[in-house]
Scaffold this motif. Structure first.
Motif, mmCIF file in Angstrom:
data_model
loop_
_atom_site.group_PDB
_atom_site.id
_atom_site.type_symbol
_atom_site.label_atom_id
_atom_site.label_comp_id
_atom_site.label_asym_id
_atom_site.label_seq_id
_atom_site.Cartn_x
_atom_site.Cartn_y
_atom_site.Cartn_z
ATOM 1 N N GLN A 139 0.643 65.749 61.386
ATOM 2 C CA GLN A 139 1.362 66.732 62.215
ATOM 3 C C GLN A 139 2.866 66.465 62.157
ATOM 4 N N SER A 140 3.246 65.185 62.185
ATOM 5 C CA SER A 140 4.670 64.839 62.205
ATOM 6 C C SER A 140 5.397 65.264 60.940
ATOM 7 N N VAL A 141 4.713 65.179 59.806
ATOM 8 C CA VAL A 141 5.381 65.596 58.564
ATOM 9 C C VAL A 141 5.286 67.108 58.365
ATOM 10 N N GLY A 142 4.762 67.803 59.366
ATOM 11 C CA GLY A 142 4.781 69.263 59.334
ATOM 12 C C GLY A 142 3.530 69.896 58.777
ATOM 13 N N PHE A 143 2.474 69.077 58.600
ATOM 14 C CA PHE A 143 1.243 69.627 58.027
ATOM 15 C C PHE A 143 0.405 70.247 59.126
ATOM 16 N N ASN A 144 0.409 71.551 59.219
ATOM 17 C CA ASN A 144 -0.410 72.261 60.199
ATOM 18 C C ASN A 144 -0.665 73.647 59.637
ATOM 19 N N VAL B 201 9.275 61.427 61.608
ATOM 20 C CA VAL B 201 8.796 61.541 60.229
ATOM 21 C C VAL B 201 8.751 60.156 59.573
ATOM 22 N N SER C 236 0.232 61.557 62.167
ATOM 23 C CA SER C 236 1.166 61.437 61.038
ATOM 24 C C SER C 236 1.255 62.747 60.267
#
Lengths: 221, 253
Positions: free
Chosen positions: A183-188, A15, A181
């Motif tokens: 995807q890593s912060v949980g945006f999906n 993150v 980036s």
């Protein structure tokens, strides 16, 4: 669970890498916007550059934050690369990575190292002379000098070529980095597809826009 | 009428006497392999040949041979479970190969999956991650509530089921250039995080499972997406994003 172990976890590092990347992406958009004005108007480019060069908030707050962001991003990149290499001590005799992933996603360290080397050249060309002008020689503020300094740097075909090459690698870095980036912060979620398109558009427009600016000034001497 | 034919192939296989030994790739020639046979049957045929030649047979994992147990674990021609997508090694057939082909067969490579012998790797690190939180604590005193008595939105139930389809084979780790286990852990976290029964222990579950994952020595995910492509059960990257959200939320509590 202790907060220290949470902060040193693989997800926290992921993150942090993503947030520093998104910060640099937003800075790059600003840098690109200002540079683009040089194609259309010498006056606008000069006034924007002078504002960035002498505004105290930008000089004494944003510039150190940016420097920290750049250093953090590449140091963390090296740390993660070393950890990841250690996670597979014996390499495969035959590995077909292109069957399941893009070259850009598998070689972020290579594109990142090229961008880092480019930053060295870029600092040599612009940042060090700027620091020398303002703080070593302590010359008076001259809001008309920036356009000339920019155009002068792109006289050399070798330097222009190196800049273009670095921007191609920047394109590859952003092609994977922007969406990675998020995807890593949980945006999906249901907006992911639209965001992916935005990420790919950014990865193409900004680096190739920089190439256009470099070539424009090279051939417009 | 069957279209099967016999082919002759060359095999390059990782041989390693035991966990401590230094392994190497060895070359074998195998003739008259039916294209109707499965890949594992081809290895059975090779082992018969090796035993007849008074040589040590190749050790490899297998169990159900129908794609649901997650035991088979081979890295074939540079890909986890071989050239087909969405299948396990036991579902791969020799009709995918041509006469004269050279086939590379290696164990799943990861610091957290040490080689036991030849192509057999120890994937008990996955078990330890599961034991760290991949479950729902249930009072089994006899007063349990029927699961169907708890209404669950269809969308959530479907996503949980898709995550629960993970068979824990380790192809995600094997194929990831970083040796990351985040698709596996993401699936295991998601299958409970999406259900009301799993929410009670959600905070500790994700913290403990990620801690165990890191302790096992898996690498860091860089979102190449290779795991999703090679997963025989089609586990989506969406599960990694969900795990990241769960972890961030749990960290702030």
């Amino acid at each position: 669970m202790a907060k220290s172990s949470v902060l040193s976890s693989s997800i926290a590092k992921k993150v942090a890498m993503a947030l520093s990347g998104l910060f640099l992406i937003s800075f790059l958009a600003l840098h690109f916007s200002i540079n683009l004005t040089s194609v259309f108007s010498e006056e606008v480019f000069n006034s924007c550059s002078d504002f960035m060069g002498y505004n105290p908030l930008i000089q004494y707050v944003m510039q150190p934050v940016l420097a920290f962001g750049v250093v953090f991003h590449f140091v963390m990149g090296f740390v993660l690369e070393l950890q990841n290499r250690a996670a597979r001590p014996i390499a495969y005799a035959k590995n077909n990575g292109s069957a399941n992933s893009s070259w850009a996603s598998r070689n972020m360290i290579i594109s990142g190292l090229v961008v880092l080397a480019f930053l060295g050249l870029h600092f040599y060309d612009f940042w060090f002379p700027e620091m020398n002008y303002k703080y070593v020689e302590a010359l008076p503020q001259d809001p008309t000098r920036y356009y000339g300094e920019l155009v002068h740097k792109f006289e050399s075909p070798v330097r222009t070529g190196l800049y273009c090459l670095a921007f191609v690698l920047l394109f590859l870095h952003l092609w994977h980095g922007f969406n990675s980036s998020m995807q890593s912060v949980g945006f999906n979620n249901k907006f992911s597809r639209a965001l992916h398109k935005l990420g790919y558009a950014y990865a193409v427009i900004v680096p190739f826009g920089f190439i256009f600016i470099a070539l424009f000034h090279h051939f417009n001497q | 009428m069957s279209s099967a034919k016999n082919i002759n192939i060359n095999l390059k296989i990782w041989r390693q006497k035991n966990a401590q030994a230094k392994g190497s790739m060895e070359t074998y020639k195998l003739d008259n392999v039916s294209t109707a046979s499965s890949f594992l049957e081809m290895l059975d045929q090779l082992n018969e040949q090796l035993i007849n030649d008074k040589k040590s047979p190749v050790a490899f994992d297998h169990d159900c041979r129908e794609g649901i147990c997650g035991m088979c674990s081979l890295y074939i021609n540079g890909r986890a479970h071989g050239p087909e997508t969405g299948t396990t090694t036991c579902q791969l057939h020799m009709r995918k190969f041509k006469d004269g082909d050279t086939i590379y067969i290696e164990p799943f490579r990861s610091k957290a999956f040490p080689v036991v012998k030849d192509l057999v790797v120890d994937r008990s690190s996955f078990d330890r991650i599961q034991q760290a939180g991949g479950f729902v604590s249930v009072n089994t005193s006899g007063r349990t509530i029927d699961a169907n008595a708890t209404p669950i939105p269809k969308h959530d139930a479907d996503r949980a089921f898709e995550a629960a389809a993970c068979i824990g084979c380790g192809a995600c780790v094997a194929t990831c250039k970083n040796g990351s286990a985040m698709l596996f852990v993401g699936a295991k976290v998601s299958q409970y995080a999406l259900l009301p029964q799993g929410k009670v222990e959600a905070t500790q579950r994700v913290l403990n499972m990620v801690r165990q994952m890191d302790e096992e020595g898996f690498g860091n995910c860089t979102n190449t997406g290779a795991c999703e492509v090679e997963c025989p059960k089609g586990i989506s990257l969406e599960n990694i994003a969900r795990m990241n959200r769960e972890y961030l939320a749990a960290s702030l509590k």
